[in-house]
Design a protein around this motif. Structure first.
Motif, mmCIF file in Angstrom:
data_model
loop_
_atom_site.group_PDB
_atom_site.id
_atom_site.type_symbol
_atom_site.label_atom_id
_atom_site.label_comp_id
_atom_site.label_asym_id
_atom_site.label_seq_id
_atom_site.Cartn_x
_atom_site.Cartn_y
_atom_site.Cartn_z
ATOM 1 N N SER A 404 40.716 45.540 49.784
ATOM 2 C CA SER A 404 39.291 45.779 49.475
ATOM 3 C C SER A 404 38.931 46.134 48.076
ATOM 4 N N ILE A 405 39.647 47.164 47.555
ATOM 5 C CA ILE A 405 39.281 47.132 46.113
ATOM 6 C C ILE A 405 39.475 46.082 45.258
ATOM 7 N N HIS A 406 40.294 45.254 45.497
ATOM 8 C CA HIS A 406 40.606 44.206 44.633
ATOM 9 C C HIS A 406 39.598 43.067 44.934
ATOM 10 N N GLU A 407 39.313 42.915 46.192
ATOM 11 C CA GLU A 407 38.359 41.984 46.581
ATOM 12 C C GLU A 407 37.006 42.168 46.151
ATOM 13 N N SER A 408 36.804 43.604 46.205
ATOM 14 C CA SER A 408 35.583 43.930 45.330
ATOM 15 C C SER A 408 35.322 43.642 44.000
ATOM 16 N N TRP A 409 36.617 43.863 43.459
ATOM 17 C CA TRP A 409 36.627 43.620 41.956
ATOM 18 C C TRP A 409 36.515 42.256 41.515
ATOM 19 N N ASP A 411 34.935 39.993 43.243
ATOM 20 C CA ASP A 411 33.769 39.325 43.821
ATOM 21 C C ASP A 411 32.862 38.729 42.586
ATOM 22 N N GLU A 526 39.549 54.096 38.698
ATOM 23 C CA GLU A 526 39.532 53.494 40.089
ATOM 24 C C GLU A 526 40.982 53.904 40.628
#
Length: 892
Positions: A404-409, A411, A526
């Protein structure tokens, strides 16, 4: 078989003309032999609950052939092969032929391959060899051979009858009067011989065959038409049929004895038979329970959820607490009943009880061993599976957080890299775009580690067989594909910016410095937030202390991090000042990074909020681990007491069973006191079980405070209960034997002293050589010559009927009591017989019914049926027949 018997058999079979001449057999004779031999085989196979339909086909695999030999010989053959291949069938037939040869029979031209191939001639020849050896060979009248003896017996029995002249075993029997005369001579009530006519052979033969089948239990081996329609009936078929009449009549004996003696014997026999039925039922129920339970314990199919696996663990605990203990008691009671029954049978001079196939005590012990083998490791597997699922849940949650953190980054990163803004930008803007891109590459490199962590976690989930691996793999693949695309887009944009850079000039270094320092710091924050929110699993207080130490080290770095934050914010403030001073067209934003001071401050505040939460979580876990350590110490303290106590009790029971202090009753009382003290100890075992359950519910997997596990305690406790019960039963049987045989306490002490002297390993049993030395020490003359070996073999057959290779003390005193008993059973039977019989030498069935209670009278008459009837007084019972039927032939 002595030389005479061997010569007799070989002399009769020597010609073999019927079998060997041109490898052919007369069709009529073959038909008669097929019927006769098939019926004869089935008359024995039905005792084993089976039969044959086609004599040359049903013996091809050798299994029923070996079973037939075991039934008619009363001996065990080698274990048969169960395979379906030809080599397995030949092996089985060879075992049968070897057994026949071991009985002194010379097999002529009969090989296993012919039997397996269904050769009719060879199969009939082999069956005739078996019939001759086991049904005819032992027939001897006035020292004549088997065939001549059977013929002489027939001639003597039919001599008083007109129109009967038995001279051979073929045409002398065609008119049927010979068969009818044999039946009438022994059972005149079955045939009205005066109404038979010599010129009506079919009626005569059918009458004889039907009566023999209905009343004498002689199966119908031939049809009347087979004999009448043949000029010369087959000699071997007729001999086989006639030998069945010989065995039916010559073995019948009459039985009589006194009423009181009969009542006593019948009561004992009925009680023993009830014990046999109870044993069979209990053994069947226990074996069926084991058969149903083993597949459940062997099932290692994992569940997908913790709840399902914990339910399996609870089911297993119920099995150990509720279901298995009664079965342990049943198994122990079964052994006790078996030993008691064997003792009673020996005291009654009856044969040893042989349970149904597969229900021996050893079979039950083997099945129980299979149960414990299946049970072994099942609980450990359940706990490992729970630990694995716990690990999987932790990894899956960690995977989702990082993803989730990576996908948020990521985006919007692809769209950003695909912009064409550098085409219309000013020189300063191009410079800014290039610096911004460099900062993005730095940020991208910083995220490389997270992508690798995501891939590693997904790989570990696959290796641990996570049930939702497909969705994890799909998400991981999407992240990796996107990461590769970001790398390609990044490289493409850099190349475009570098081409344009030659046309542009300087860029503001302060913004660049801000971007370079802000990106790693942002990434550090982070990472810090991720670490502070990361879940943890520990099993010892040392592990939680290690996490606490690491957290304290992290908190020690916060002042330096705050200095870095203030330095980054100072750069930003300096940039703003420069923009305001020089009116740079920067639109109030940093062109090199998207990380704003507000975002840094927001994340910094979040980190500071997460620190005390982490402190609280570590403190709670530390408290829980302290409680777990208390449970370990509590369990270890009890286990370290109970384990040695069980071992001490086992040793004390062993000493009591071999010592000679006091009478057997004293030993029995001592053992029962031990049993009571052991049973009173059960609450401590239950208390330990409760502590063990608390440990398992707390998911505690090791305990350094004790070497004893609950499994060790359970097994030791079960062995202790079984040992004390078995030892008490052995002493009770010794008392039963002593009282029944009139053994004095001094004799019992002498027997125990001799037995213990040679039981050097204190195992409670003697090997053959130890037992032989013990007998010699008691005055038995057992030399090393052939006669001494034969005598010792006879004694071993008495004390070790099951051929286990060891002699128990119970078997030893049984044998010694028989050797020293003063009671003369034969004299008692004769004395009782004289009271009821008076001057005559027999008692009628009516007299038995008059002297005995109705149920015991009918039971006795049914038991004596095979021995009743004589030439002089039909239906009467004489002394020798009755004593043989009730007590066997060994002592009377």
């Amino acid at each position: 078989m002595d030389h005479y018997d061997s010569q007799q058999t070989n002399d009769y079979m020597q010609p073999e003309e019927d079998w060997d001449r041109d490898m052919l057999l007369d069709p009529a004779w073959e038909k008669q032999q097929r019927k006769t031999f098939t019926a004869w085989c089935n008359s024995h196979l039905r005792k084993a609950g089976t039969q044959i339909d086609n004599i040359e086909e049903d013996f091809r695999d050798g299994l029923k052939l070996m079973l037939l030999l075991e039934v008619i010989s009363g001996e065990r053959l080698a274990k048969p092969e169960r395979g379906k291949m030809r080599v397995h069938k030949i092996s089985n037939v060879n075992k049968a032929l070897d057994f026949i040869a071991s009985k002194g029979v010379k097999l002529v031209s009969i090989g296993a391959e012919e039997i397996v191939d269904g050769n009719v001639k060879m199969t009939l020849g082999m069956i005739w060899t078996i019939i001759l050896r086991f049904a005819i060979q032992d027939i001897s009248v006035e020292e004549t051979s088997a065939k001549e003896g059977l013929l002489l017996w027939c001639q003597r029995k039919t001599a008083p009858y007109k129109n009967v002249n038995i001279q051979n075993f073929h045409i002398s029997w065609k008119d049927g009067l010979g068969f009818c005369a044999l039946i009438h001579r022994h059972r005149p009530e079955l045939i009205d011989y005066g109404k038979l006519r010599k010129d009506d052979p079919l009626t005569n033969l059918n009458t004889a065959f039907d009566v023999a089948e209905k009343y004498l239990d002689i199966p119908k081996m031939l049809d009347a038409e087979d004999i009448v329609g043949t000029a010369r009936p087959d000699e071997k078929a007729i001999m086989t049929y006639v030998s069945s009449f010989y065995h039916a009549f010559s073995g019948a004996q009459k039985a009589e004895t006194a009423a009181n003696r009969i009542c006593k014997v019948l009561a004992v026999n009925q009680e023993n038979e009830q014990l046999m039925e109870d044993y069979e039922k209990l053994a069947s129920d226990l074996l069926e329970w084991i058969r149903r339970t083993i597949p459940w314990l062997e099932n290692r199919a994992p569940e997908n959820t913790m709840q399902a696996m914990q339910q399996k663990l609870e089911d297993f605990r119920d099995y150990r607490r509720l279901h298995k203990p009664p079965k342990v008691q049943e198994k122990c009671q079964l052994e006790i009943n078996f030993n008691t029954l064997q003792t009673k049978l020996r005291l009654s001079n009856r044969p040893a009880f042989m349970p149904s196939e597969g229900k021996m005590v050893s079979d039950i012990n083997n099945a129980w061993g299979g149960l414990e083998q299946a049970e072994k490791g099942y609980e450990e597997w359940l706990l490992n599976e729970i630990r694995r699922l716990e690990r999987l849940d932790h990894l899956a949650e960690k995977f989702r957080q990082k993803a989730s953190i990576h996908e948020s980054w990521t985006d919007g990163k692809e769209a950003m890299l695909q912009q064409k803004d550098y085409e219309t930008a000013t020189l300063s803007e191009i410079k800014a775009l290039l610096k911004k891109h460099e900062a993005f590459e730095s940020d991208l490199a910083a995220h490389q580690d997270r992508v690798e962590q995501i891939a590693a976690i997904a790989q570990e989930l696959n290796e641990l067989d996570y049930y939702d691996s497909p969705s994890v793999n799909a998400r991981c693949q999407k992240i990796c594909d996107q990461w590769d695309n970001l790398g390609a887009l990044t490289q493409k944009r850099r190349e475009a910016l570098e081409r344009t850079e030659k046309l542009l000039e300087t860029i503001d270094q302060l913004y660049l410095e801000y971007a370079k320092r802000a990106a790693p710091f942002n990434n550090w924050m982070e990472g810090a937030m991720e670490d502070l929110q990361d879940t943890f699993i520990v099993h010892t207080i040392e592990e939680i202390q290690g996490l606490t130490t690491a957290h304290e080290q992290f908190k020690a770095t916060l002042p330096d991090a705050d200095k870095e934050r203030q330095a980054i914010l100072g750069i930003h403030n300096e940039v703003s000042k420069i923009v305001q001073t020089y009116h740079v067209n920067m639109a109030g934003t940093n062109p090199y990074t998207t990380i704003t001071p507000q975002e840094i401050n927001g994340k910094w505040d979040h980190v500071r909020q997460l620190v005390p939460r982490r402190d609280q979580a570590l403190m709670e876990e530390h408290t829980r681990q302290q409680q777990n350590e208390r449970l370990r110490k509590q369990f270890g303290a009890q286990a370290n007491v109970i384990g040695p106590w069980i071992q001490t009790k086992m040793e004390e029971i062993g000493r009591i069973s071999i010592e000679m202090h006091g009478t057997l009753e004293d030993q029995l009382n001592h053992l029962r006191q031990y049993e009571k003290s052991i049973i009173n100890y059960k609450p401590k075992i239950d208390q330990l079980e409760g502590d063990h359950q608390q440990i398992q519910e707390a998911l505690i997997f090791d305990n350094k405070h004790t070497n004893y596990t609950m499994e060790h305690i359970r097994v030791g406790w079960e062995q202790l209960l079984t040992t004390i019960a078995r030892t008490i039963n052995e002493v009770e049987n010794q008392i039963l034997t002593r009282d029944a045989k009139g053994i004095s306490q001094e004799q019992m002490n002498e027997f125990r002293a001799s037995f213990n002297h040679f039981d050097r390993d204190h195992s409670g049993t003697l090997g053959p050589e130890e037992f032989k030395a013990c007998l010699i020490s008691l005055g038995y003359d057992i030399g090393n010559d052939a006669q001494g070996e034969a005598e010792f073999a006879r004694i071993m057959s008495i004390v070790d009927p099951n051929r286990l290779g060891v002699v128990t003390f119970q078997a030893f005193i049984d044998f010694m009591s028989r050797e020293t008993a003063d009671t003369d059973t034969a004299d008692q039977v004769m004395a009782s017989f004289k009271i009821l019989a008076g001057d005559k030498n027999y008692i009628t069935v009516d007299e038995l019914r008059r002297e005995l209670p109705p149920d015991q009278a009918e039971y006795c008459i049914a038991r004596m049926a095979p021995y009743s009837g004589s030439d002089a007084v039909p239906g009467a019972l004489d002394y020798m027949s009755f004593s043989t039927a009730l007590y066997g032939e060994s002592d009377l």
